[in-house]
Structures are given as structure tokens and as C-alpha cells.
Motif scaffolding. Structure first.
Motif, short mmCIF file in Angstrom:
data_model
loop_
_atom_site.label_atom_id
_atom_site.label_comp_id
_atom_site.label_asym_id
_atom_site.label_seq_id
_atom_site.Cartn_x
_atom_site.Cartn_y
_atom_site.Cartn_z
N GLN A 1 0.83 -1.20 0.00
CA GLN A 1 0.00 0.00 0.00
C GLN A 1 0.87 1.26 0.00
OE1 GLN A 1 -3.49 -0.04 2.20
NE2 GLN A 1 -3.62 -2.26 2.31
N PHE B 1 -6.50 -3.43 11.74
CA PHE B 1 -5.96 -2.91 10.47
C PHE B 1 -4.43 -2.95 10.54
CE2 PHE B 1 -9.87 -0.60 11.63
CZ PHE B 1 -10.70 -0.91 10.57
N ASP C 1 -6.34 -8.00 9.86
CA ASP C 1 -6.37 -7.24 8.61
C ASP C 1 -7.15 -8.07 7.58
OD1 ASP C 1 -4.57 -4.66 7.56
OD2 ASP C 1 -5.30 -5.93 5.95
N SER C 2 -7.74 -7.38 6.60
CA SER C 2 -8.51 -8.09 5.59
C SER C 2 -7.66 -8.49 4.39
CB SER C 2 -9.68 -7.23 5.12
OG SER C 2 -9.19 -6.01 4.63
N ALA D 1 -9.36 -10.98 8.62
CA ALA D 1 -10.75 -10.74 9.01
C ALA D 1 -11.17 -9.32 8.67
CB ALA D 1 -10.90 -10.94 10.53
N ASP D 2 -12.48 -9.14 8.50
CA ASP D 2 -13.02 -7.79 8.42
C ASP D 2 -13.11 -7.27 9.85
OD1 ASP D 2 -14.57 -5.50 7.35
OD2 ASP D 2 -16.15 -6.41 8.56
N VAL D 3 -12.46 -6.15 10.10
CA VAL D 3 -12.36 -5.65 11.48
C VAL D 3 -13.74 -5.41 12.09
CG1 VAL D 3 -11.70 -3.63 12.86
CG2 VAL D 3 -10.01 -4.75 11.39
N ASP E 1 -6.07 1.64 13.34
CA ASP E 1 -5.42 2.46 12.30
C ASP E 1 -6.05 2.15 10.95
OD1 ASP E 1 -3.70 4.18 11.00
OD2 ASP E 1 -2.06 2.73 10.91
N1 SAH Z 1 -1.30 0.14 10.97
C1 SAH Z 1 -0.64 -0.17 9.73
C2 SAH Z 1 -1.27 0.55 8.55
C3 SAH Z 1 -2.74 0.30 8.34
S1 SAH Z 1 -3.28 0.65 6.72
C4 SAH Z 1 0.86 0.14 9.86
O1 SAH Z 1 1.26 0.91 10.75
O2 SAH Z 1 1.63 -0.37 9.06
C5 SAH Z 1 -4.91 0.09 6.70
C6 SAH Z 1 -5.07 -1.41 6.60
O3 SAH Z 1 -6.46 -1.69 6.75
C7 SAH Z 1 -4.68 -2.07 5.31
O4 SAH Z 1 -3.72 -3.04 5.55
C8 SAH Z 1 -5.97 -2.73 4.76
O5 SAH Z 1 -5.74 -3.98 4.19
C9 SAH Z 1 -6.78 -2.85 5.99
N2 SAH Z 1 -8.25 -2.87 5.86
C10 SAH Z 1 -9.04 -2.04 5.14
N3 SAH Z 1 -10.35 -2.30 5.39
C11 SAH Z 1 -10.39 -3.31 6.30
C12 SAH Z 1 -11.43 -4.01 6.97
N4 SAH Z 1 -12.71 -3.70 6.77
N5 SAH Z 1 -11.08 -4.97 7.85
C13 SAH Z 1 -9.79 -5.29 8.07
N6 SAH Z 1 -8.76 -4.64 7.48
C14 SAH Z 1 -9.05 -3.67 6.61
#
Ligand code: SAH
Length: 394
Positions: free
Chosen positions: A199, A227, A249-250, A277-279, A299
Motif C-alpha cells: 500500500q 488494520f 487485517d482483511s 478478518a473484516d475488522v 489504524d
Molecule cells: N497500521 C498499519 C497501517 C494500516 S493501513 C501500519 O502501521 O503499518 C490500513 C489497513 O487496513 C490495510 O492493511 C488494509 O488492508 C486494511 N483494511 C481495510 N479495510 C479493512 C477491513 N474492513 N477490515 C480489516 N482490514 C481492513
């Protein structure tokens, strides 16, 4: 040089050194400038006030290169701006603790639309505006000269390029190095950065200081990292002595890299679990099961890239914060972030306050988080302050 004429009364933001000229401020332009062409910006009285890059497709019609209308915008201008930005990073304390830093941060470094992140010997560059695109060659040259990096990988695939009428472009532009998994060290922790398909440019450098803060707070705690991407916060918490860490994380590829990152460090793997998983759904299940955590990190991705999407984003932020607050054990901590430019720090705090009220819990703000010093915010460009966070205790 062709000229851009401002409407009467629209010179004020230029005088305040704001780098953007919106379509509504433009009276007319001479001729038909090409995408990214340098224009002389004139006030309504016809006096030159700046030089800027033209972007016909964007609501941000021009981005200012210099508030000195006599500035020649050519290769030496970019060499100087890039060298200045790189030098400023060398002086930062963070440079002693990591080999991964943001070297050029767009508008705040006087280079609207230009991003450059250093991952050890690999530089990742983004050209996100018409002006940046036009001067891409000169900027790449300047980056190579200022850093001596072995390889430069381009990740001009951010969505904002479409607003500038530019197609995405990615690939190795310099050097032969296999740059897919780039090893970096941050505060003694090893991470692999996927600069090709990760990303943004591959890693969330902006959270460096906040990961360190989480590391200091994690000792003896049950930690939930929502996340988690490639495990930045989760591994910092583990290194800080967390009792256990659950990281969600998803994204399968992000978790694959998170597990690689775990193996790359001398950490106790039995104390951490990465889960795809979906958070939102997973937090509801944890709540229903009565689970409690001593430290929760939220995050999420940018729910509101622009102010126009702020309303829907507010809903998502509120939902996820409400769920997280319900999962906090007594004496627990919530580290909650927003990286949406469209959500101000003030709005974000009021959303979190609404979540606490709905959850029926008391929350105290005990710290505030920002991006690190390699992501500076120009005084004239408050829009640059996209990352904000709160540490809440209950
Ligand atoms: N905290 C991380 C950055 C997070 S970026 C760090 O410090 O490196 C946001 C992340 O959220 C991404 O990896 C993305 O895959 C994830 N994401 C987005 N929507 C999501 C959801 N509904 N459930 C779980 N993860 C999700």
C-alpha cells in the motif's frame, strides 16, 4: 511564459503562501497551456505574484512552485529543492534509528505532487500532479544525485492521479536491483517492504514515532491491533513486552508479509496471532464473546480521502471506535487514528467522543499522535496534516 490571471480578491491565499490555486480563483489563462506547463501567476492588477504548474483537469487548477515570480523553473530548481529536503531529513533524530524515511513530502517541501520514500538503498517515488509529471525526469535525476540510492521504483498509482487526468504508472525506473521485498530496520526491528505492490509506497512511515510509543506502552498488556497491515504496531507491541497480541487485517498479502516480518525478528511468535478478518465483523464477535483487551490500536484506511466524503467516513470511524471502546478492559488504552485529509483533528475527536457517549464509557485523551518529522506540515498548508490520533484511557 504564459500567464494565469487571478480574479479580484483571490490573491489572498497566494500572499499567505498557500500552494494551491482553485478553479474558482482563476479569471483566465493566456492561450492553451499544456498539462504541467509553468505559468506566471498575476493578480487582478496584472502584477506577477508566483510561478505555478498548470493542471487543466483538476479543481486545483495550478500548484505553485515558487512565490518568487522571477524563479526559473528548470532542472536546477528541482535539484535544489530535492537536495534541501534530503538534507533536512539527515538532521532528524529518526535518521539515527532507521534507514527508512520520507525524503520528499510534496507541498511541505515546496514540491507539490512529489513524494519520495527511502527504504534502505531503494527509493520509491510518486508523481501525483501534472506539474510533478512534467518534471519527472529532472526530479528523478535530482533524487538519484541527492541520495545515491541504487534503485528507484516508481509508484505513481495513487488514485489522485486520475483527478489530474494522469494514467497510473509503476515500475523500476533506475537500477537493476530486485526491489520487491526491501529489508529495512526501524528502532532495531526488521521489516520487509513490498515496494512493488504494497500500500502507498509500501510501508506506513508516517506511523514510526507512534509505533515506538505503542512499544513503550505495551508491556504486560493484552493487545488488539486492528488494520495491522504488515504488522508495524503489532510487532512493536510484542517487542515492548505485550502479554499477547491479536492482529487483524482483511488483506492476505499484507498478513503474509506480517508473518515474514515476525520471522525476521527475535520475537516470541507464540504470543502473537495474525488473523485475516473484516475488522468491523470481527470486533462485533469479540464484543459478543465478552473479550477484553488492555491496549487496542485502530489504524483504519482513509475512509475520507477528501472533505466531500467526510460524512460517510464519520459513520465508519464512529462504528469502529464504539466497538473498540467496548472491548477495553478497566485501565485500558485505545490508540485511535485517522489518516483522512477530509477529517480534521477536531472533527475526529468529536467523532470519538460521540462513540464513547454511545458506548456509555468515560474516556480521557492522554496523548495526541501525529505523523513523524519526515512528514512536515507547512504552516501555510494545514491540509498537509492528514494523520491524527488520540490515546484514550478509560
Ligand atoms: N497500521 C498499519 C497501517 C494500516 S493501513 C501500519 O502501521 O503499518 C490500513 C489497513 O487496513 C490495510 O492493511 C488494509 O488492508 C486494511 N483494511 C481495510 N479495510 C479493512 C477491513 N474492513 N477490515 C480489516 N482490514 C481492513
Amino acid at each position: 511564459m504564459k500567464s494565469l490571471h487571478l480574479k479580484p480578491g483571490r490573491e489572498k491565499s497566494v500572499r499567505r503562501r498557500h500552494p494551491w490555486i482553485f478553479s474558482g480563483a482563476v479569471e483566465r489563462v493566456d492561450g492553451a497551456p499544456e498539462s504541467g506547463e509553468t505559468l506566471l501567476v498575476k493578480n487582478a492588477a496584472g502584477q506577477p505574484v508566483a510561478v505555478a504548474a498548470w493542471s487543466a483537469a483538476s479543481q486545483i487548477r495550478a500548484r505553485i512552485w515558487s512565490f518568487d515570480p522571477g524563479q526559473r523553473v528548470e532542472a536546477p530548481f528541482f535539484a535544489q529543492a530535492v537536495a534541501r529536503a534530503v538534507k533536512a531529513r539527515e538532521a532528524l533524530p529518526a535518521a539515527r534509528h532507521t534507514n527508512a524515511l520520507r525524503l520528499v513530502h510534496g507541498e511541505s517541501d515546496g514540491l507539490p505532487g512529489v513524494i519520495a520514500d527511502r527504504y534502505a538503498e531503494v527509493l520509491v517515488a510518486q508523481f501525483l500532479s501534472a506539474g510533478a509529471e512534467r518534471w519527472r525526469g529532472a526530479i528523478l535525476e535530482a533524487l538519484a544525485a541527492a541520495t545515491g540510492c541504487e534503485a528507484i521504483y516508481e509508484r505513481s498509482d495513487a488514485e489522485v492521479r486520475a483527478l489530474e487526468g494522469l494514467p497510473p504508472r509503476t515500475g523500476l525506473v533506475r537500477g537493476k536491483r530486485e526491489a520487491r521485498r526491501c529489508p529495512i530496520v526501524e528502532q532495531g526491528l526488521n521489516f520487509r517492504v513490498d515496494v512493488e505492490s504494497g500500500q502507498k509506497t509500501g510501508f506506513f512511515l508516517d506511523q514510526r514515532d507512534n509505533r515506538q510509543r505503542i512499544r513503550a506502552l505495551a508491556a504486560g498488556r493484552e493487545v488488539l491491533d486492528c488494520f495491522c497491515y504488515t504488522g508495524g504496531f503489532a510487532l512493536a507491541a510484542l517487542a515492548g513486552g505485550a502479554k499477547r497480541v491479536l492482529a487483524l487485517d482483511s488483506s492476505g498479502p499484507a498478513l503474509e508479509l506480517a508473518r515474514e516480518n515476525l520471522s525476521a525478528n527475535a520475537l516470541e511468535a507464540a504470543r502473537i496471532a495474525f488473523e485475516e478478518a473484516d475488522v468491523f465483523a470481527r470486533l462485533r464477535r469479540l464484543r459478543d464473546a465478552g473479550a477484553k483487551f488492555d491496549l487496542v490500536i485502530l489504524d483504519p484506511p482513509k475512509f475520507a480521502p477528501t472533505a466531500a466524503q467526510a460524512k460517510n467516513a464519520a459513520r465508519a470511524y464512529k462504528d469502529v471506535n464504539l466497538l473498540a471502546l467496548k472491548l477495553l478492559a478497566p485501565g485500558g488504552l485505545l490508540a485511535t487514528f485517522s489518516c483522512s485529509s477530509g477529517v480534521s483533528a477536531e472533527l475526529f475527536q468529536s467523532i470519538v467522543a460521540g462513540a464513547a457517549a454511545d458506548a456509555g464509557v468515560h474516556g480521557n485523551v492522554i496523548e495526541r499522535f501525529h505523523a513523524g518529522a519526515d512528514h512536515p506540515v507547512a504552516l501555510s498548508f494545514p491540509e498537509g496534516e492528514y494523520l491524527k490520533g488520540l490515546l484514550i484511557s478509560n
